[in-house]
Design a protein around this motif. Structure first.
Motif, short mmCIF file in Angstrom:
data_model
loop_
_atom_site.label_atom_id
_atom_site.label_comp_id
_atom_site.label_asym_id
_atom_site.label_seq_id
_atom_site.Cartn_x
_atom_site.Cartn_y
_atom_site.Cartn_z
N PHE A 3 0.78 -1.25 0.01
CA PHE A 3 -0.17 -0.02 -0.03
C PHE A 3 0.83 1.28 0.08
O PHE A 3 1.91 1.42 0.51
CB PHE A 3 -0.83 0.04 1.17
N THR A 6 -1.26 8.76 -0.59
CA THR A 6 -1.16 9.83 -1.43
C THR A 6 -0.73 11.10 -0.66
O THR A 6 -0.86 11.13 0.58
CB THR A 6 -2.51 10.27 -2.11
N ILE A 21 -5.18 9.60 0.81
CA ILE A 21 -5.89 8.11 0.35
C ILE A 21 -4.74 6.93 0.66
O ILE A 21 -3.71 7.18 0.13
CB ILE A 21 -6.54 8.26 -1.05
N VAL A 23 -3.67 3.58 -1.01
CA VAL A 23 -3.83 2.83 -1.98
C VAL A 23 -3.33 1.56 -2.24
O VAL A 23 -2.20 1.63 -1.88
CB VAL A 23 -3.61 3.82 -3.32
N PHE A 43 -12.15 -0.61 2.31
CA PHE A 43 -11.80 -0.30 1.30
C PHE A 43 -12.89 -0.21 0.08
O PHE A 43 -13.85 -1.00 0.28
CB PHE A 43 -10.59 -1.25 0.66
N ARG A 45 -13.11 0.34 -4.50
CA ARG A 45 -12.64 0.54 -5.74
C ARG A 45 -13.13 1.56 -6.70
O ARG A 45 -14.35 2.08 -6.70
CB ARG A 45 -12.48 -0.82 -6.35
N GLN A 49 -8.25 0.50 -9.22
CA GLN A 49 -7.89 1.16 -8.09
C GLN A 49 -8.75 0.84 -6.76
O GLN A 49 -9.70 1.20 -6.70
CB GLN A 49 -7.43 2.42 -8.13
N TYR A 51 -8.78 1.64 -2.66
CA TYR A 51 -8.32 2.62 -1.70
C TYR A 51 -9.30 2.84 -0.59
O TYR A 51 -10.43 2.02 -0.58
CB TYR A 51 -8.42 4.13 -2.54
#
Length: 232
Positions: A3, A6, A21, A23, A43, A45, A49, A51
């Motif tokens: 993971f 950001t 985030i 990710v 989580f 998607r 992606q 996240y």
């Protein structure tokens, strides 16, 4: 699974907050089993992606899911279901060209101030397909006209509501709420335990409606908490 986090960016839901985030950055796309686990840990998607919010100073985004066997519609939700009982519902496992046409019309007329404007097929195909497949497209037809589509991931223990869009001018039907009611019904018929609804944000008006589906569970402090009554 690996993971990454950001950099802080302006939050699209709460203007006074910065978002970060968490990710998934593994070399390979998650399997259906892995995503089933990840969604149970809060989580979501967008396309491939995966996240989860990981903000340092704000915990407003709470993953929310409905234990469908326990769900009881409110009086308002019953009225919405009755209002839409004339609609014909069909389920497709294939994306169709007419879905994008309806999506583009929806974004152009209802969300011209949002991050999805202007719509494009590249953008649409960027967030709809999942690496593991098993996405359902729930169609709502008024006689022969397609007026709404609810995109839903079909997972082992649950359905996960991805996105719903509808024909502008049909606001009186409350199709967003009706789409959730139908997804609850479909989840029950498929013997699913939960319907995931994404994130509940109490201080964001457009994200607050999800708490009105009761009972619901919200994920915070690394576990799910049951709410039998609305906090509003």
């Amino acid at each position: 699974m690996k993971f990454g986090i950001t950099q802080p960016n302006q939050c699209s839901y709460l203007p006074d907050e910065k978002e970060q985030i968490l990710v998934l950055v593994s070399d390979n796309s998650p399997t259906r089993h892995q995503y089933d686990y990840l969604i149970s840990m809060g989580f979501r998607r967008s396309g491939g992606q995966v996240y989860r919010p990981h903000c340092q100073t704000c915990k407003a985004c709470e993953p929310i899911r409905l234990p469908v066997a326990l769900f009881e519609p409110s009086k308002s939700q019953k009225r919405i279901a009755k209002r839409n009982q004339d609609l014909r519902i069909e389920i497709s496992e294939l994306d169709k060209p007419e879905y994008y046409d309806l999506f583009a019309s929806y974004i152009n007329q209802r969300h011209a101030d949002g991050s999805m404007y202007p719509p494009s097929e590249e953008q649409y195909q960027g967030f709809v397909p999942s690496p593991w497949g098993d996405t359902l497209f729930i169609e709502f037809h008024d006689q022969q006209e397609l007026i709404a589509v609810a995109i839903t991931d079909n997972l082992f223990r649950s359905l996960s509501a991805m996105y719903t869009y509808f024909k502008p001018g049909e606001e009186k039907r409350s199709l967003g709420i009706f789409a959730i009611l139908k997804q609850i019904e479909i989840a029950k018929s498929m013997n699913k335990e939960f319907l995931y609804l994404g994130y509940q944000i109490d201080n964001c008006q457009k994200m607050r409606y999800k708490q009105n589906f009761l009972p619901n569970e919200r994920f915070f402090e690394d576990k799910w908490h049951l709410f039998a009554k609305s906090s509003v």
